[in-house]
Design an enzyme around this catalytic site. Structure first.
Site, short mmCIF file in Angstrom:
data_model
loop_
_atom_site.label_atom_id
_atom_site.label_comp_id
_atom_site.label_asym_id
_atom_site.label_seq_id
_atom_site.Cartn_x
_atom_site.Cartn_y
_atom_site.Cartn_z
N ARG A 42 0.83 -1.22 0.00
CA ARG A 42 0.00 0.00 0.00
C ARG A 42 0.86 1.27 0.00
O ARG A 42 0.43 2.30 -0.51
CB ARG A 42 -0.95 0.00 1.20
CG ARG A 42 -2.18 -0.87 0.95
CD ARG A 42 -3.14 -0.82 2.11
NE ARG A 42 -4.42 -1.42 1.76
CZ ARG A 42 -5.25 -1.98 2.64
NH1 ARG A 42 -4.93 -2.04 3.91
NH2 ARG A 42 -6.39 -2.50 2.23
N LYS A 207 -12.82 -10.16 8.42
CA LYS A 207 -13.79 -9.09 8.68
C LYS A 207 -15.18 -9.59 8.31
O LYS A 207 -15.83 -9.11 7.37
CB LYS A 207 -13.42 -7.84 7.88
CG LYS A 207 -12.12 -7.18 8.36
CD LYS A 207 -11.80 -5.93 7.57
CE LYS A 207 -10.52 -5.29 8.06
NZ LYS A 207 -10.04 -4.20 7.19
N GLY A 365 -5.97 -5.57 1.51
CA GLY A 365 -4.63 -5.41 2.04
C GLY A 365 -3.99 -6.75 2.40
O GLY A 365 -2.85 -7.03 2.01
N GLY A 389 -12.71 -4.57 1.29
CA GLY A 389 -14.10 -4.15 1.50
C GLY A 389 -14.52 -3.12 0.45
O GLY A 389 -15.63 -3.18 -0.09
N1 LIG Z 1 -10.29 -19.25 9.62
C1 LIG Z 1 -9.77 -18.09 10.02
N2 LIG Z 1 -9.79 -17.75 11.32
C2 LIG Z 1 -9.25 -16.56 11.73
N3 LIG Z 1 -8.69 -15.66 10.91
C3 LIG Z 1 -8.66 -15.96 9.60
C4 LIG Z 1 -9.20 -17.17 9.09
N4 LIG Z 1 -9.02 -17.18 7.75
C5 LIG Z 1 -8.39 -16.03 7.44
N5 LIG Z 1 -8.16 -15.30 8.54
C6 LIG Z 1 -7.45 -14.00 8.64
O1 LIG Z 1 -8.08 -13.03 7.86
C7 LIG Z 1 -7.19 -11.93 7.77
C8 LIG Z 1 -7.48 -11.10 6.56
O2 LIG Z 1 -8.85 -10.74 6.53
P1 LIG Z 1 -9.42 -9.41 5.84
O3 LIG Z 1 -8.88 -8.20 6.55
O4 LIG Z 1 -10.89 -9.58 5.79
O5 LIG Z 1 -8.79 -9.48 4.36
P2 LIG Z 1 -8.36 -8.28 3.37
O6 LIG Z 1 -7.46 -7.33 4.13
O7 LIG Z 1 -7.66 -8.95 2.24
O8 LIG Z 1 -9.64 -7.61 2.96
C9 LIG Z 1 -5.80 -12.54 7.76
O9 LIG Z 1 -5.01 -11.89 8.74
C10 LIG Z 1 -6.04 -14.02 8.10
O10 LIG Z 1 -5.14 -14.52 9.07
O1 LIG Z 2 -7.57 -2.71 5.25
C1 LIG Z 2 -8.53 -2.12 4.76
O2 LIG Z 2 -9.57 -2.75 4.18
P1 LIG Z 2 -9.59 -4.30 3.68
O3 LIG Z 2 -9.14 -5.20 4.84
O4 LIG Z 2 -11.05 -4.51 3.36
O5 LIG Z 2 -8.70 -4.39 2.48
C2 LIG Z 2 -8.63 -0.62 4.70
O6 LIG Z 2 -7.44 -0.01 5.18
C3 LIG Z 2 -9.85 -0.14 5.47
O7 LIG Z 2 -9.70 -0.44 6.84
P2 LIG Z 2 -11.01 -0.61 7.77
O8 LIG Z 2 -11.74 -1.87 7.29
O9 LIG Z 2 -10.48 -0.74 9.18
O10 LIG Z 2 -11.87 0.63 7.57
#
Ligand SMILES: Nc1ncnc2c1ncn2[C@@H]1O[C@H](COP(=O)(O)OP(=O)(O)O)[C@@H](O)[C@H]1O
Ligand SMILES: O=C(OP(=O)(O)O)[C@H](O)COP(=O)(O)O
Length: 410
Positions: A42, A207, A365, A389
């Site tokens: 990023r 998330k 991310g 998201g």
């Molecule tokens: N089964 C699981 N239990 C707990 N955490 C998980 C599981 N599968 C994936 N994760 C966690 O999800 C995190 C990423 O989720 P998220 O922030 O939603 O993705 P992104 O940033 O790509 O949008 C990673 O740190 C990973 O360790």
């Molecule tokens: O990591 C982010 O989003 P992402 O996990 O959905 O890629 C952005 O920095 C937004 O962070 P936020 O979901 O805490 O508002």
């Protein structure tokens, strides 16, 4: 209406950016382990806009959130290591203000010369940044606005958040989108308008509550939806399976049953895991076994077992589905990829995306960090979006406050 673009900024501030204080809202929310950045994607993604502004003699006030602190300073979410990394990548000194809108920020900004760069401390150390109260957000945005003469909004990962620096600030100053947001919108717009079919979306990550809601709107648009990561357990529980101590959104069970019903009615292939890797605890060296989705509590760990990855049969099925798709969008790791024992599912999905015949997009991310950490190069994919998201909400056709305020209409 189209986005207001970076090349129009000089005319919005009277002709030249030289000497102009430009606030640049980036998404520098990078993964950190023990204060060390584990993926600087990023930060790198923000460079083209920053360099373009530096070249024009602007005085840069770079701001971002990092993590989800509780509206107060918290050392573990400091942007200091990010400012250091930015300085290395730009090859120039970067000043760092130890607060966001206080004395340190004001003094640091006042000391900037043309083409200089400062980073101010984490926006979310201030409750006004994320407040649901319009007046509280506006008050914080006004403090931020006093640090600059114009705003370049370039934090794509956060455009789905109605937050002070993303939304309110853009209404207070002359504001345009940066080069990253422009590129992201361009690619994702193509995916939204007319994706070549079959179109598959893969969802995972942690998330869960944020992203479950997206499913309802995405379902009618896709041919296949694959669900892994932390999100899978709410689906498995909705199917009536026990999920031990895995991530579970109990209050979403009925909603999720509704999604399953919608998918059935519309003939959309909602593919759920048939097995998972279950661990004794949340640790890299935890004992772990593969269990069928309907027997997650039948391991030696009983009801305290944690599902930390999709299992090998699921990984194979997901990879087949991805390889036979023409358009694929993936957000959210399939497991806790940061620990090698739970990275296989994520690796299999990433590998399949590189083999898909049409457009493959990775968003988020952590998802972007995962593919790099697992050894894939950025150009193995059609596009790596910095927002998870944000890109999901873009794809579901939702109005995003951080884009609308820059002139964008879908
Ligand atoms: N089964 C699981 N239990 C707990 N955490 C998980 C599981 N599968 C994936 N994760 C966690 O999800 C995190 C990423 O989720 P998220 O922030 O939603 O993705 P992104 O940033 O790509 O949008 C990673 O740190 C990973 O360790
Ligand atoms: O990591 C982010 O989003 P992402 O996990 O959905 O890629 C952005 O920095 C937004 O962070 P936020 O979901 O805490 O508002």
């Amino acid at each position: 209406m189209a986005l207001r673009t970076l090349d129009t900024l000089p005319e919005r501030v009277g002709g030249s950016l030289a000497g102009t204080r430009v606030i640049v809202r980036c998404d520098l929310n990078v993964p950190l382990r023990d204060g060390v950045i584990t993926d600087d994607g990023r930060v790198r993604a923000s460079l083209p806009t920053l360099k373009a502004l530096i070249d024009q003699g602007a005085r840069l006030v770079v701001c971002s959130h990092l993590g989800r602190p509780a509206g107060a300073p918290d050392a573990k979410y400091s942007l200091a290591p990010v400012a250091e990394r930015l300085s290395e990548l730009l090859g120039t000194p970067v000043a760092f203000a130890t607060d966001t809108v206080g004395d340190s920020a004001r003094e640091t900004v006042a000391a900037l010369g043309d083409g200089d760069v400062a980073v101010i401390e984490n926006l979310r150390f201030n409750p006004g940044e994320t407040s649901k109260d319009d007046a509280e957000r506006d008050a914080f945005a006004r403090e931020l606005a006093s640090l600059g003469d114009a705003l370049v909004s370039d934090g794509f990962g956060v455009v789905h958040r109605k937050q002070a620096s993303v939304y309110d600030l853009a209404r207070l100053l002359p504001s345009v989108a940066g080069l990253l947001i422009a590129t992201e919108v361009d690619v994702l717009d193509r995916l939204t308008e007319n994706p070549e079919r079959p179109y598959t979306v893969v969802l995972g990550g942690s998330k869960v509550s944020d992203k479950l809601g997206v499913i309802q709107h995405l379902l009618p648009r896709v041919d296949k939806l694959l669900v892994g990561g932390g999100m899978m357990f709410t689906f498995l529980a909705a199917q009536g399976h026990k999920v031990g101590a895995s991530l579970l959104e109990k209050d979403q069970l009925d909603t999720v049953r509704g999604y399953m019903e919608t998918a059935r009615e519309r003939g959309i292939d909602l593919v759920l895991p048939v097995d998972a890797v279950v661990a004794a605890s949340f640790a890299a060296d935890a004992e772990h076994v593969v269990a069928d989705a309907d027997a997650l509590e039948d391991t030696a760990f009983g009801a305290s077992g944690l599902g930390l990855d999709i299992g090998p049969r699921t990984a194979e099925a997901f990879a087949d589905a991805i390889r036979s798709s023409t358009t694929v969008f993936w957000n959210g790791p399939m497991g806790v990829f940061e620990m090698p024992a739970f990275a296989a599912g994520t690796k299999a999905v990433a590998q399949a995306l590189t083999e898909a015949k049409g457009l493959s997009v990775v968003g988020g991310g952590d998802s972007a960090a995962a593919v790099r950490q697992l050894g894939f190069s950025d150009d193995s994919f059609g596009h790596i979006s910095t927002g998870g998201g944000a890109s999901l909400e873009f794809l579901e056709g939702k109005k995003l406050p951080g884009l609308e305020v820059l002139g964008w209409e879908q």
